[in-house]
Design a protein around this motif. Structure first.
Motif, mmCIF file in Angstrom:
data_model
loop_
_atom_site.group_PDB
_atom_site.id
_atom_site.type_symbol
_atom_site.label_atom_id
_atom_site.label_comp_id
_atom_site.label_asym_id
_atom_site.label_seq_id
_atom_site.Cartn_x
_atom_site.Cartn_y
_atom_site.Cartn_z
ATOM 1 N N VAL A 163 -36.120 33.757 -26.208
ATOM 2 C CA VAL A 163 -37.253 34.093 -25.353
ATOM 3 C C VAL A 163 -37.621 32.829 -24.583
ATOM 4 N N PHE A 164 -37.878 32.982 -23.294
ATOM 5 C CA PHE A 164 -38.265 31.816 -22.512
ATOM 6 C C PHE A 164 -39.302 32.189 -21.474
ATOM 7 N N TRP A 165 -40.096 31.201 -21.129
ATOM 8 C CA TRP A 165 -41.140 31.354 -20.131
ATOM 9 C C TRP A 165 -41.573 29.958 -19.706
ATOM 10 N N ALA A 166 -42.386 29.893 -18.683
ATOM 11 C CA ALA A 166 -42.972 28.631 -18.239
ATOM 12 C C ALA A 166 -44.468 28.823 -18.210
ATOM 13 N N SER A 167 -45.161 27.766 -18.470
ATOM 14 C CA SER A 167 -46.611 27.829 -18.330
ATOM 15 C C SER A 167 -47.054 26.640 -17.495
ATOM 16 N N LYS A 194 -33.014 28.817 -17.445
ATOM 17 C CA LYS A 194 -33.693 27.950 -16.478
ATOM 18 C C LYS A 194 -33.468 28.434 -15.054
ATOM 19 N N VAL A 195 -32.229 28.792 -14.757
ATOM 20 C CA VAL A 195 -31.904 29.250 -13.405
ATOM 21 C C VAL A 195 -32.616 30.573 -13.109
ATOM 22 N N MET A 196 -32.583 31.504 -14.062
ATOM 23 C CA MET A 196 -33.226 32.809 -13.854
ATOM 24 C C MET A 196 -34.738 32.647 -13.677
ATOM 25 N N LEU A 197 -35.340 31.765 -14.459
ATOM 26 C CA LEU A 197 -36.779 31.536 -14.348
ATOM 27 C C LEU A 197 -37.124 30.903 -13.005
ATOM 28 N N ALA A 205 -36.926 33.550 -10.373
ATOM 29 C CA ALA A 205 -38.053 34.478 -10.469
ATOM 30 C C ALA A 205 -39.301 33.872 -9.841
ATOM 31 N N VAL A 206 -39.554 32.601 -10.118
ATOM 32 C CA VAL A 206 -40.732 31.940 -9.548
ATOM 33 C C VAL A 206 -40.591 31.830 -8.031
ATOM 34 N N GLU A 207 -39.398 31.489 -7.557
ATOM 35 C CA GLU A 207 -39.167 31.424 -6.104
ATOM 36 C C GLU A 207 -39.419 32.777 -5.443
ATOM 37 N N ALA A 208 -39.165 33.857 -6.180
ATOM 38 C CA ALA A 208 -39.377 35.205 -5.650
ATOM 39 C C ALA A 208 -40.828 35.654 -5.788
ATOM 40 N N GLY A 209 -41.685 34.781 -6.318
ATOM 41 C CA GLY A 209 -43.106 35.103 -6.423
ATOM 42 C C GLY A 209 -43.497 35.765 -7.726
ATOM 43 N N GLU A 210 -42.592 35.824 -8.696
ATOM 44 C CA GLU A 210 -42.914 36.429 -9.990
ATOM 45 C C GLU A 210 -43.687 35.437 -10.859
ATOM 46 N N SER A 211 -44.425 35.952 -11.788
ATOM 47 C CA SER A 211 -45.214 35.104 -12.683
ATOM 48 C C SER A 211 -44.294 34.322 -13.624
ATOM 49 N N PRO A 212 -44.521 33.018 -13.764
ATOM 50 C CA PRO A 212 -43.711 32.243 -14.702
ATOM 51 C C PRO A 212 -44.015 32.580 -16.154
ATOM 52 N N GLN A 213 -45.170 33.205 -16.394
ATOM 53 C CA GLN A 213 -45.537 33.557 -17.762
ATOM 54 C C GLN A 213 -45.016 34.919 -18.198
ATOM 55 N N PHE A 233 -21.542 37.192 -24.653
ATOM 56 C CA PHE A 233 -22.113 37.907 -23.517
ATOM 57 C C PHE A 233 -23.605 37.581 -23.475
ATOM 58 N N PHE A 234 -24.106 37.341 -22.262
ATOM 59 C CA PHE A 234 -25.486 36.902 -22.075
ATOM 60 C C PHE A 234 -26.248 37.976 -21.298
ATOM 61 N N HIS A 235 -26.933 38.844 -22.031
ATOM 62 C CA HIS A 235 -27.709 39.913 -21.405
ATOM 63 C C HIS A 235 -29.121 39.394 -21.136
ATOM 64 N N TYR A 236 -29.610 39.660 -19.929
ATOM 65 C CA TYR A 236 -30.925 39.176 -19.487
ATOM 66 C C TYR A 236 -31.914 40.333 -19.506
ATOM 67 N N ARG A 237 -33.057 40.110 -20.148
ATOM 68 C CA ARG A 237 -34.056 41.177 -20.284
ATOM 69 C C ARG A 237 -35.426 40.676 -19.849
ATOM 70 N N THR A 238 -36.117 41.539 -19.081
ATOM 71 C CA THR A 238 -37.528 41.334 -18.765
ATOM 72 C C THR A 238 -38.257 42.608 -19.172
ATOM 73 N N ASP A 239 -39.550 42.652 -18.931
ATOM 74 C CA ASP A 239 -40.285 43.882 -19.225
ATOM 75 C C ASP A 239 -39.781 45.051 -18.383
#
Length: 94
Positions: free
Chosen positions: A71-75, A38-41, A44-52, A5-11
């Motif tokens: 943990v994943f992010w883009a910079s 990768k898809v979720m990130l 999120a960026v397409e929706a205007g959220e911070s990649p960091q 199971f792949f649970h997705y978590r943000t702040d």
């Protein structure tokens, strides 16, 4: 074949994967999580959220035990320059 199971978590959010996916082993689950990340990130960026922003995928086995936490992010080299297409390049796991 085991189910993961792949649970997705943000702040701000915690999205539970209620169905899971049958995969041969934890290595396959890790690869699947990298693709999902990768898809979720990108979304999120397409929706205007911070990649960091802090994001992770918790991989849980059929017994509900967390077996891997990714943990994943883009910079970007320059703030505001990350494009969603750039995020779909091969992942780097940390």
């Amino acid at each position: 074949m085991p189910r993961f199971f792949f649970h997705y978590r943000t702040d701000d959010d915690f999205i539970i994967d209620p169905l899971g996916t049958e995969l041969p082993d934890l290595e396959a689950a890790q690869e699947q999580a990298a693709e999902v990340g990768k898809v979720m990130l990108a979304k999120a960026v397409e929706a205007g959220e911070s990649p960091q922003a802090s994001r992770c995928i918790e991989i849980v086995d059929e017994e509900g035990v967390e077996v891997l936490y990714i943990v994943f992010w883009a910079s970007a080299s320059k703030p505001g320059t990350v494009q969603a297409e750039e995020l779909l390049k091969p992942p780097t796991l940390h």
